[in-house]
Structure formats: C-alpha cells, structure tokens
Scaffold this motif. Sequence first.
Motif: not given
Length: 432
Positions: A154-155, A158, A162-164, A167, A425
Amino acid sequence: MSESYYSATAKEKFTTSKLCENLITDVCIIGGGIVALSCAQTLNENGISVAIIEKGQIFSGASGLNGGFVVPGYSLGLNEIEKKVGLEDAKELFEATIKGVNKVKNNILLYKLDSTKMEPGKLDLLRYRPSIKELNYPEMMARNYGYKIEQMEKEKVQGLLNTDAYCHGFFHPKGFHIHPLNYGFGLACQLEKDGVKFYERSKVKFIKKTEEGYKAVCSSGDITCQEVVVCTGGYPGDEPREIKKSILPITTYVVTSEPNDKIPNNYIKTKYALGDNRRASDYYRLVDDNRVLWGGRITAFPANNTKTIENKIRKDISNVFPELSNIKFSYSWSGVMGYATHKMPYIGQLKNGIWYCTAFGGRGLGSGTACGDIVARAVLGKTDQLKLFKNFNLQKNYGVFGKIAVEATYKRYIAKDYMKERSQKNNYWSKK
C-alpha cells in the motif's frame, strides 16, 4: 457525440476507397479491427492474397476507441477457465495471449510505429485488503503459467497514486499501453504496402457458397474467394446470422481531461496502465504527460450524449481522487465491445465452412491479436489450437432479454463490490 482523444491526436493516417469492383482473392476478411489485421498479417506472410472489407472505417470500432491496454488474458478469469478446460489447456490459452501481446510490441518496433507512444507496465489495484489467496496470486501465476507479477504494498502504491482508495497492487511488467488508433492505422498502412487490399464503407449484404469457395456480395461489388473469415466485434453485420445472434454489444465510456500539470505532479505520478480489481472496474492512465484518460462503466443501454458520459465518469474519478471532482474534459466518447455470454472469444468454423473470430469483451488488443493469428493459421492448416475453444461455442444473445440480463448482472457486481469494500472499512474501524 464528440470525437475521441485518439482520432483528435492521430499521427498516422489511413483511408481507402469503397469496393467498386468484382474482386478475386484467396481470403476475404469481414471486419477492420485488431483481429482482422492480425489475421491478415499472418495470412499475407504465408503468401495468401487477402482482402479486408469494413462497413465503416478501419479501426473505427472498439479497436480504436479502447483504453489502450495491451495485456495477456481474457475477459473470463483464469480460475474460471481452469474449471472449464483444465489446467493444461488453460496454460495454452494464456500462453497464446502472451504471444498476442508480444506480436503487438514486435509490430511497433519492426515498423517503427513511434506514434503509438508505447509505455511499459500495468498495475492492478485492490480496493480492499488482500486475502491470503490473493497474496499468493503472483506465486501461483509464476508456478502454473510462468508469468511474472510483482507485489506492491500500500505504501508504494500511495507513492504513485495520491489516494486512500487502494490497499494493494499487483504489477505486470509485460503489460503496456499504447495509442491504439495510431497502431491500427500504422499497421494497416504497412499491410497495404505488403499487398493486403482494404475496402472501407462497404457492407456485406450476404455470403453465398459457390463451387470455388464463396462469394461475398457487397453493396457496390462482389468478392470471390476460397475462404471467408468473419472478424467483426460489437457491430456485427447481418451475415452470417449465427454470429449476429451470438454477440452481446456492450458499451463502455471513456473521457480524456484537459491538460493539467497538477494531475501528474500531485495525483497520478506514474505512466503505468492502471485498473482496479472490481468487477465493474475503473481503468485509466496518463496521456500527453499531463492528461488523464479514464474509462469505466459497462452498459447494454448506452447514454447518447456527452454530458451524461462525463457526469458518470466524473463520479468515478471523484471516488478515487476527490480533489479532481471539478476536472475538465476535452474528449468524451463511448465504445461498443462484442461480448459472449461465457466471456470467452468465439473462434471456430460454421457448418458452411465460414471461419469466425470475434467477441473479445474489452481484451482485444492482446487476446484479439492472438486469436487473429490462430484463426489465420487454422485457415492455413498449420494449427489445431481451435480445439482449445471447443468449450466456448456460439451462444444465443437472447436479444433485448440478454441486454437486460447484462444490465442486472452489472448492477449486482456494483452492489457486491460496494458491500465488500464497506465491510472491510467497518471491520477496520471496529478494531480501532
């Protein structure tokens, strides 16, 4: 409907005349997309005279309107293919699409089609935390299919996006993306130089069996040939009727943003082809370095105006990149794909001897190229690979009822994807 980004930025040019003669050739190919050109290339390289007849313009259908992703595989997933045909045949089917991907790349390099703007790398993105089975996916693909996929945590994802929303990721080094219309026009120009005849804006009215082979009776001329290969897609002609009754025309939407340096600098910091793992997925990539080309949605009952398309895709973009909710678009269009109900290509031979190769369901650049080559070699008597598709025969599309079923299935996919993401979530926050 406005023009596509591809037609507006095409560097290659290809136009030809209508059929206005009675032509004699070895093979007549009906359809002018990626499958037809691949088939014609293989036949021509083996000394066979070929005429391609297209009722519109070359590459005017899904072949020239898609997302531009060139990746192996089919619309039907490998797990489902294995259940249907077994591991060994699944391996051979997958390997064929690897050859298709390589053929596209080799053509670009051989014919110096720099205008295709080939960019390496395809990244599959997960919108939820991966299961153990999913984490083992790259190892399984390497062991069973000899295909390399790299995990992306995930890191790292990202760091590129640039988004959450995502995963995890799976990176495909052998995948790439292109300007498909420049590829089609460039390849058509080369094939024409090599002797392949092209006829645009020429509709086949019917195909008649003769003592010598076949006669394709067209709107302004006839083609007499020994073999006919039908390579139509989401816009099948009236003949052969068996093909028309088996194709589900499914529409997807694509937009391209206005130039905006904030997109590559702040949000999409990679030139990889990008797509998520949902059943109703988004797919997107940078073009011209500072535009995003974004596609998604599938429907059997398409919208017919630009504003509706833009509103639907804007919602999808905002779901991933909320800061781009007011993004402006330069181009918006739709493309119609040919689908089979079993999600595999139709490739084989009708009872009257006519060959067919169609229904690639959004995976035509790779698998379509592969199967165009396979059907050409079958015509030449140089392969028995058609047997790999014996479990994926022609199936009725059931007309409007088939379209209603597709629409219901798509909405069910959306609901399942939403519930899975929401469940994850909720589990996350319950542990906080």
